[in-house]
Design a protein around this motif. Structure first.
Motif, PDB file in Angstrom:
ATOM      1  N   SER A   1      -2.730 -38.918  72.423  1.00 28.14           N
ATOM      2  CA  SER A   1      -3.562 -40.028  72.713  1.00 28.14           C
ATOM      3  C   SER A   1      -4.612 -39.586  73.692  1.00 28.14           C
ATOM      4  CB  SER A   1      -2.637 -41.021  73.032  1.00 28.14           C
ATOM      5  OG  SER A   1      -2.112 -40.734  74.627  1.00 28.14           O
ATOM      6  N   GLY A   2      -4.755 -38.392  73.991  1.00 22.13           N
ATOM      7  CA  GLY A   2      -5.904 -37.699  74.775  1.00 22.13           C
ATOM      8  C   GLY A   2      -5.619 -37.952  76.249  1.00 22.13           C
ATOM      9  N   LYS A   3      -4.406 -37.812  76.577  1.00 19.54           N
ATOM     10  CA  LYS A   3      -4.121 -37.879  78.053  1.00 19.54           C
ATOM     11  C   LYS A   3      -3.880 -36.473  78.552  1.00 19.54           C
ATOM     12  CE  LYS A   3      -1.654 -42.548  78.112  1.00 19.54           C
ATOM     13  NZ  LYS A   3      -2.078 -42.881  76.869  1.00 19.54           N
ATOM     14  N   VAL A   4      -4.081 -36.289  79.755  1.00 16.59           N
ATOM     15  CA  VAL A   4      -4.350 -34.982  80.185  1.00 16.59           C
ATOM     16  C   VAL A   4      -2.844 -34.565  80.845  1.00 16.59           C
ATOM     17  CG1 VAL A   4      -4.834 -33.208  82.142  1.00 16.59           C
ATOM     18  CG2 VAL A   4      -6.470 -35.022  81.174  1.00 16.59           C
ATOM     19  N   CYS A   5      -2.406 -33.249  80.786  1.00 13.09           N
ATOM     20  CA  CYS A   5      -0.814 -32.886  80.710  1.00 13.09           C
ATOM     21  C   CYS A   5      -0.722 -32.831  82.338  1.00 13.09           C
ATOM     22  CB  CYS A   5      -0.576 -31.648  80.262  1.00 13.09           C
ATOM     23  SG  CYS A   5      -0.489 -31.988  78.464  1.00 13.09           S
TER      24      CYS A   5
ATOM     25  N   THR B   1       2.681 -36.753  81.229  1.00 11.16           N
ATOM     26  CA  THR B   1       1.289 -36.909  81.434  1.00 11.16           C
ATOM     27  C   THR B   1       0.724 -37.327  82.892  1.00 11.16           C
ATOM     28  OG1 THR B   1       1.165 -39.295  81.251  1.00 11.16           O
ATOM     29  CG2 THR B   1       1.664 -37.903  79.198  1.00 11.16           C
ATOM     30  N   THR B   2      -0.352 -37.260  83.142  1.00  9.40           N
ATOM     31  CA  THR B   2      -0.795 -37.641  84.539  1.00  9.40           C
ATOM     32  C   THR B   2      -1.257 -39.201  84.547  1.00  9.40           C
ATOM     33  OG1 THR B   2      -3.126 -37.038  83.529  1.00  9.40           O
ATOM     34  CG2 THR B   2      -2.037 -35.378  84.964  1.00  9.40           C
ATOM     35  N   ASP B   3      -0.777 -39.565  83.551  1.00  6.79           N
ATOM     36  CA  ASP B   3      -0.920 -41.224  83.432  1.00  6.79           C
ATOM     37  C   ASP B   3       0.561 -41.828  83.995  1.00  6.79           C
ATOM     38  OD1 ASP B   3      -0.863 -43.975  82.713  1.00  6.79           O
ATOM     39  OD2 ASP B   3      -1.838 -43.715  80.829  1.00  6.79           O
ATOM     40  N   ASN B   4       0.310 -42.661  85.131  1.00  2.00           N
ATOM     41  CA  ASN B   4       1.472 -43.281  85.688  1.00  2.00           C
ATOM     42  C   ASN B   4       2.448 -44.020  84.704  1.00  2.00           C
ATOM     43  OD1 ASN B   4       1.459 -42.468  88.690  1.00  2.00           O
ATOM     44  ND2 ASN B   4      -0.455 -43.499  88.773  1.00  2.00           N
ATOM     45  N   ASN B   5       1.709 -44.682  83.708  1.00  2.00           N
ATOM     46  CA  ASN B   5       2.347 -45.797  82.876  1.00  2.00           C
ATOM     47  C   ASN B   5       2.851 -44.788  81.545  1.00  2.00           C
ATOM     48  OD1 ASN B   5       1.614 -48.013  84.249  1.00  2.00           O
ATOM     49  ND2 ASN B   5      -0.540 -47.665  83.500  1.00  2.00           N
ATOM     50  N   THR B   6       2.685 -43.622  81.256  1.00  2.00           N
ATOM     51  CA  THR B   6       3.108 -42.623  80.135  1.00  2.00           C
ATOM     52  C   THR B   6       3.701 -41.512  80.690  1.00  2.00           C
ATOM     53  OG1 THR B   6       1.125 -43.579  79.081  1.00  2.00           O
ATOM     54  CG2 THR B   6       2.482 -41.766  78.048  1.00  2.00           C
ATOM     55  N   ARG B   7       5.122 -41.555  80.747  1.00  2.00           N
ATOM     56  CA  ARG B   7       5.904 -40.498  81.145  1.00  2.00           C
ATOM     57  C   ARG B   7       5.631 -38.974  80.558  1.00  2.00           C
ATOM     58  NH1 ARG B   7       9.986 -39.151  84.679  1.00  2.00           N
ATOM     59  NH2 ARG B   7      11.530 -37.674  84.049  1.00  2.00           N
ATOM     60  N   TRP B   8       5.783 -39.112  79.227  1.00  2.00           N
ATOM     61  CA  TRP B   8       5.672 -37.947  78.273  1.00  2.00           C
ATOM     62  C   TRP B   8       5.070 -38.357  76.914  1.00  2.00           C
ATOM     63  CZ3 TRP B   8       7.983 -36.455  73.930  1.00  2.00           C
ATOM     64  CH2 TRP B   8       8.805 -37.170  73.420  1.00  2.00           C
ATOM     65  N   GLU B   9       4.291 -37.316  76.301  1.00  2.00           N
ATOM     66  CA  GLU B   9       3.771 -37.420  74.774  1.00  2.00           C
ATOM     67  C   GLU B   9       3.673 -36.099  74.144  1.00  2.00           C
ATOM     68  OE1 GLU B   9       0.881 -41.370  74.532  1.00  2.00           O
ATOM     69  OE2 GLU B   9      -0.118 -39.495  74.629  1.00  2.00           O
TER      70      GLU B   9
ATOM     71  N   SER C   1       4.745 -29.697  89.148  1.00  2.00           N
ATOM     72  CA  SER C   1       4.628 -30.733  89.842  1.00  2.00           C
ATOM     73  C   SER C   1       5.481 -31.903  89.569  1.00  2.00           C
ATOM     74  CB  SER C   1       3.191 -31.258  89.366  1.00  2.00           C
ATOM     75  OG  SER C   1       2.967 -32.470  90.108  1.00  2.00           O
ATOM     76  N   GLN C   2       5.689 -32.791  90.641  1.00  4.96           N
ATOM     77  CA  GLN C   2       6.593 -33.735  90.557  1.00  4.96           C
ATOM     78  C   GLN C   2       5.948 -35.126  90.635  1.00  4.96           C
ATOM     79  OE1 GLN C   2      10.345 -33.674  89.767  1.00  4.96           O
ATOM     80  NE2 GLN C   2       9.493 -31.462  89.197  1.00  4.96           N
ATOM     81  N   THR C   3       4.698 -34.987  90.426  1.00  6.49           N
ATOM     82  CA  THR C   3       3.649 -36.378  90.425  1.00  6.49           C
ATOM     83  C   THR C   3       2.805 -36.511  89.198  1.00  6.49           C
ATOM     84  OG1 THR C   3       2.268 -35.158  91.882  1.00  6.49           O
ATOM     85  CG2 THR C   3       3.843 -36.641  93.175  1.00  6.49           C
ATOM     86  N   PRO C   4       2.525 -37.439  88.717  1.00 11.21           N
ATOM     87  CA  PRO C   4       3.168 -38.632  88.956  1.00 11.21           C
ATOM     88  C   PRO C   4       4.588 -38.986  88.443  1.00 11.21           C
ATOM     89  CG  PRO C   4       1.832 -39.187  87.086  1.00 11.21           C
ATOM     90  CD  PRO C   4       1.592 -37.760  87.630  1.00 11.21           C
TER      91      PRO C   4
END
Length: 811
Positions: A292-296, A337-345, A301-304
Motif C-alpha cells: 500500500s506504499g507504506k515505508v518499512c 511499517t512506519t505508520d502508527n496505525n498499520t503494524r505490518w504489511e 528499531s522498536q518504534t513505532p
C-alpha cells in the motif's frame, strides 16, 4: 521362573530392541528406489527386515523396502540422496538416518554424508585411489569407517573433524566444512534442533507433544512428522526465535527453552535472491515499501511498533536495515511499517520467473446443475479441482519438489494438465492420484468416485404392481463397499487390470503366508473373492492367479450409497473455494446441507447455525437475545437463497433453548419436530471430545452474512482458510491474548476472507477424509476480514459431553 515365562520375556526384549531399531530409519510409504544394488528376502515384519539390512553381507545397506502384503524385504545400497524414487503401491521405504544427515555430531567420526569438497573448495580424492596421494586410510584397511567414494570422513578421530585427501598434488589433505548437527546446540532460530533439553527458561518441565493435558494444542507428532516432536523435548515447529514447549504448569501454556548456540557458524544457505521465489525466504533485495506504499520500519528499531523479530533473534534471516524479508515462514516477504496505525504489511516483490502474480478469478454465478466431480475410465482425462487423497491428506503441488522430489512435473507431462495440486493421472494408473504433503506418505489415490455409466434415454417399461398374492423376490444386496471395504463380502474376483484373483487358501503361484483364512479368520478370505484384510486405504484387493511379475492388484469395488443418517457427507461435492461471507464465493446449491438460517418469527434472517441431529441445531449464544421466548425463533433448512424460495425448504419452530456452560458463546436449539433427512438437509458430524484442529488445517465457513460489496448477496457463500494455532493467534500482533482455551482462530492473516455479521452461529467445518466435521461455531472477531484479526470460533470439541448429556436428557 518357568521356561515359558523366560521365553516370553526374551521375546518382549527382542521385540523392544527391534522396534527401537526402526527409530534409526526415516519411513516413507509408497516409495521404491530405482537403479541401485539390492537383494530380496522374505521376512515376517519391518523389524526383521531392518535386521537383514544391518547384517547385509553383499553391500553397504543404506535403506530397505518392505511390502506388508507380500512380506517381501528388499535391502538397498542407495537412498533418496543418491538414487531416484518411484511410486509403488504397498511399498514402504525405510532409509537410515545417518546416511541422510549432512551434519556432524561432535568431531564427526560417524559422519556419513555426501560432502566431497574441502573447506576451500578443493575436490576430494577417492579413498580407494592412490593418485595423487597414496592414502594411509583405505576401504580395505578400515572397512567400518565409511570410506566410500570421495566423501569427507574422519577415520582417525581427528579433533578438527571430517577431512579428505585432496586432488591437489601440492596439498595432501584438508578439512571439510561440515556443520554441527543441532543436538546439543542450535543454529539460527533452532528450527533444526533435535536435542533432548526438556525444560523452559524458567525451569518448568515441558509437556509431552503427544498429550493434550494440561494444555490442548494442534502440534501433534502425527500431523507434523518432519518436526521431530519427540517426547517432551524442546522444538521450534512454527518459526519462533528459538525452541520452546508447552509446559506442565496449568498457569503457563508455553515458554521458550534455553538452548546454547553452536560454536560453528550456521549451515550454508541457498544463495540470496533479489526477486520472489516460492514464499520469498531467500529474498535479500532492497525493497523497503509495502503493497500500500507504506515505508518499512527498521528491523532493529522498536518504534513505532515493538516486536521480537530483531536481527539477534533471527541471525540467519538477513534482517538488514528496513528491507522486506520473510523470517517466519509467512506467505511472502513483509515488514513492520512506519505508520502508527498499520503494524505490518506484505511487500510487492517482482517474481523471479518474470510472471505477474497469479490472480484467481471466481465467478459469482453458479449453475444450479453443477454436478459432483467424478472421473471416467481410469481418470486420465479428469480435469477437476479435487486435491485430497482417499485418507484425507492434502495433495502436494505438481510443480513442487517438497516434501517429495519427483519427475511428474508440468514440464515433463505437458498434456496431463498438472495444475496446482489437483488430482490427476499422468501415468495411466488405475485412478487419479497425487503426491501428498505428508513427508511420511509419498502418494495416494484421490478421494474421487467413478462417474456413473449413463443409461439409455428411453424410460424403463412400467412394472406391474405386486399384489398380495404375488410372490415377492428377495432384494439382492448391491455389490459395494463401505469406507475402506474391510467389511466387503461380495463375490468380485477380478482386479482393475483384469487379472483373476488367486484363492486366499492357495500358495500358488504367489506364496503369501501372511494373508490366509487361518491368519485372518474374520476377514472373509473365502474362495478368491476381493477382500481387504489389512485395512488398505485404497480398498479391497487380491493376489493374482497368473505367475506374473505383478503379485497382487486392487479390485474395482464401487462405494455403497450413504445411509440415510450418515453425517457430514453432502450428496453434492462442495466448491471449496479459498479465494478472496466477505471475499468468499457463492456455494454450489445444497453442498453444505447442515447450514441453517436462524430467523425471527417475522421470517428475517439474522444468524446461522448447524444441524447436528434431526431435531437439534447448534448456534451461538449471542444470537439469542430473546432466549426466554423460544417461539420467537424459527429455523429454515434446505435452502440456498436467503429468500428461501426453494421447494426443498423445511421450516421448524424452536421449542427449547439450552445455553452453553460457563457463559460460553454456544447454544443448543431443540426443534418442534425432527427434520426429514434429504439430499438437501443432512447433519454435520461432531468431533471427538477435546480434539484440537492442527495449525494451518484447511477449513470452511458458510453463511448469508454481510458481503461488504464482494458480491453474492442473498445466496449462501463459503470461504476456505486455515486454522491458526491459539499460541500464534494470541500473539500481540494478532488478538493479544483474547482467545480462550474453549475457542479457536481461523482466517487469512493478511485479511480479505472472513465470516461477518449474519454469519454468527454458523459452522466452521474441516474435512476428515470424505466427511466434514463441525469444529467451530462462528463467534466473534475484530471487524470483518481485517488484516491480522482472524475470526474466532467456539471450539465444539470442548462441549461434546454437554451436548450429549443435554440431547439425551431432553429427547
Amino acid at each position: 521362573m518357568r521356561a515359558s515365562t523366560i521365553v516370553l520375556l526374551l521375546s518382549l526384549v527382542l521385540y523392544s530392541v527391534e522396534g527401537q531399531k526402526l527409530d534409526e530409519y526415516v519411513k516413507t510409504e509408497g516409495a521404491w528406489i530405482f537403479g541401485v544394488s539390492k537383494y530380496f528376502y522374505v521376512t515376517d515384519n519391518e523389524e526383521t527386515c531392518a535386521l537383514k539390512c544391518e547384517a547385509e553381507p553383499k553391500f553397504l545397506c543404506r535403506s530397505f523396502i518392505y511390502s506388508p502384503k507380500t512380506q517381501q524385504c528388499v535391502t538397498l545400497s542407495g537412498n533418496s540422496k543418491t538414487a531416484s524414487l518411484l511410486r509403488s503401491s504397498n511399498s514402504v521405504l525405510y532409509e537410515k538416518r545417518i546416511y541422510l544427515l549432512e551434519c556432524k555430531k561432535g568431531i564427526g567420526t560417524d559422519y556419513r554424508g555426501t560432502e566431497s569438497k574441502t573447506a576451500t573448495g578443493i575436490l576430494c580424492q577417492a579413498w580407494s585411489s592412490t593418485y595423487p596421494h597414496v592414502p594411509n586410510f583405505t576401504p580395505e584397511t578400515f572397512p567400518d569407517r565409511g570410506l566410500e567414494s570421495n566423501y569427507c570422513r574422519n577415520p582417525d578421530g581427528d579433533s578438527e573433524g571430517p577431512w579428505c585427501y585432496t586432488t591437489d598434488s601440492s596439498m595432501r589433505f584438508a578439512y571439510c566444512n561440515i556443520q554441527e548437527c543441532e543436538e546439543d546446540c542450535m543454529h539460527c532460530n533452532g528450527k533444526n534442533y533435535r536435542g533432548k533439553i526438556s525444560k523452559t527458561e524458567s525451569g518448568l518441565d515441558c509437556q509431552s507433544w503427544e498429550v493434550q493435558t494440561p494444555h490442548t494444542h494442534g502440534y501433534r507428532p502425527s500431523i507434523f512428522p518432519e518436526k521431530d516432536l519427540k517426547m517432551n523435548y524442546c522444538r521450534n515447529p512454527d518459526g519462533e526465535p528459538q525452541p520452546w514447549c508447552f509446559t506442565t504448569s496449568p498457569s503457563k501454556r508455553w515458554e521458550f527453552c534455553s538452548i546454547p548456540r553452536c560454536s560453528t557458524g550456521p549451515p550454508t544457505s541457498n544463495p540470496g535472491l533479489e526477486c520472489l521465489s516460492g514464499n520469498g525466504e531467500s529474498y535479500v533485495g532492497k525493497i523497503a515499501m509495502t503493497v500500500s506504499g507504506k515505508v518499512c520500519q527498521a528491523w532493529s528499531s522498536q518504534t513505532p511498533h515493538k516486536h521480537h523479530r530483531i536481527p539477534d533473534n533471527y541471525p540467519c534471516k538477513n534482517l538488514d536495515v528496513n528491507y522486506c524479508r520473510n523470517p517466519d515462514e509467512e506467505k511472502m516477504p513483509w515488514c513492520y511499517t512506519t505508520d502508527n496505525n498499520t503494524r505490518w504489511e506484505y511487500c510487492q516483490i517482482p517474481s523471479c520467473s518474470g510472471a505477474a502474480p497469479e490472480v484467481e478469478f471466481l465467478s459469482e454465478q453458479v449453475s444450479s446443475s453443477a454436478e459432483p466431480e467424478c472421473y471416467v475410465d481410469s481418470g486420465t482425462t479428469y480435469r477437476g479441482t479435487a486435491s485430497m487423497t482417499i485418507s484425507g491428506k492434502t495433495c502436494q503441488a505438481w510443480n513442487s519438489r517438497t516434501p517429495h522430489n519427483h519427475a511428474k512435473t508440468p514440464e515433463n507431462h505437458p498434456l496431463a494438465d498438472l495444475t496446482r495440486n489437483y488430482c490427476r493421472n499422468p501415468d495411466n494408473d488405475i485412478s487419479p492420484w497425487c503426491y501428498t504433503t505428508d513427508p511420511r506418505v509419498r502418494w495416494e489415490y484421490c478421494n474421487l468416485q467413478k462417474c456413473p455409466i449413463p443409461t439409455d434415454s428411453e424410460p424403463p417399461p412400467a412394472k406391474k404392481p405386486e399384489t398380495s398374492s404375488s410372490p415377492v423376490k428377495p432384494e439382492l444386496k448391491p455389490d459395494c463397499m463401505v469406507g475402506k471395504g474391510e467389511s466387503y463380502r461380495g463375490t468380485k474376483s477380478t482386479t482393475v487390470k483384469g487379472y483373476t484373483c488367486q484363492a486366499w487358501s492357495s500358495q500358488t503361484p504367489h506364496p503369501h503366508s501372511s494373508f490366509t483364512p487361518m491368519t485372518h479368520p474374520n476377514a472373509g478370505l473365502e474362495n478368491n473373492y476381493c477382500r481387504n484384510p489389512d485395512g488398505d486405504i485404497n480398498g479391497p484387493w487380491c493376489f493374482i492367479s497368473t505367475p506374473d511379475s505383478v503379485e497382487w492388484d486392487y479390485c474395482d469395488i464401487p462405494k455403497c450409497a450413504p445411509t440415510e443418517m450418515e453425517c457430514g457427507k453432502p450428496k453434492r461435492t462442495p466448491r471449496k473455494c479459498s479465494g478472496r461471507i466477505v471475499g468468499g464465493c457463492v456455494s454450489y446449491p445444497h453442498s453444505w446441507p447442515w447450514q441453517i438460517s436462524l430467523r425471527t418469527s417475522f421470517d428475517v434472517h439474522f444468524c446461522g447455525g448447524t444441524l447436528i441431529a434431526p431435531q437439534w441445531v447448534l448456534t451461538a449464544d449471542h444470537c439469542l437475545t430473546r432466549s426466554d421466548r423460544p417461539s420467537f425463533y424459527k429455523v429454515y433448512l434446505g435452502i440456498h437463497r436467503e429468500a428461501a424460495t426453494e421447494a426443498t425448504k423445511q421450516v421448524r419452530q424452536v421449542v427449547k433453548i439450552f445455553k452453553g456452560p460457563n457463559r460460553a458463546d454456544i447454544a443448543l436449539l431443540k426443534l418442534s419436530s425432527p427434520v426429514l433427512i434429504t439430499d438437501e438437509v443432512l447433519p454435520a458430524c461432531l468431533p471427538s471430545e477435546d480434539y484440537v484442529v492442527p495449525d494451518r488445517s484447511p477449513c470452511h465457513v458458510t453463511g448469508w452474512g454481510d458481503t461488504h460489496g464482494t458480491g453474492g448477496d442473498g445466496l449462501l457463500k463459503e470461504a476456505g482458510f486455515p486454522v491458526i494455532e491459539s499460541k500464534v493467534c494470541n500473539r500481540p500482533e494478532f488478538l493479544s491474548g483474547r482467545v480462550k482455551s474453549t475457542e479457536l482462530c481461523a482466517g487469512n492473516i493478511h485479511g480479505g476472507t472472513d465470516s461477518c455479521q449474519g454469519d454468527s452461529g454458523g459452522p466452521l467445518v474441516c474435512s476428515d477424509g470424505n466427511q466434514y466435521i463441525l469444529q467451530g461455531v462462528t463467534s466473534w472477531g475484530l471487524g470483518c476480514a481485517q488484516p491480522m484479526k482472524p475470526g474466532v470460533y467456539v471450539r465444539v470439541s470442548k462441549f461434546i459431553s454437554w451436548l450429549e448429556e443435554t440431547i439425551k436428557e431432553n429427547s
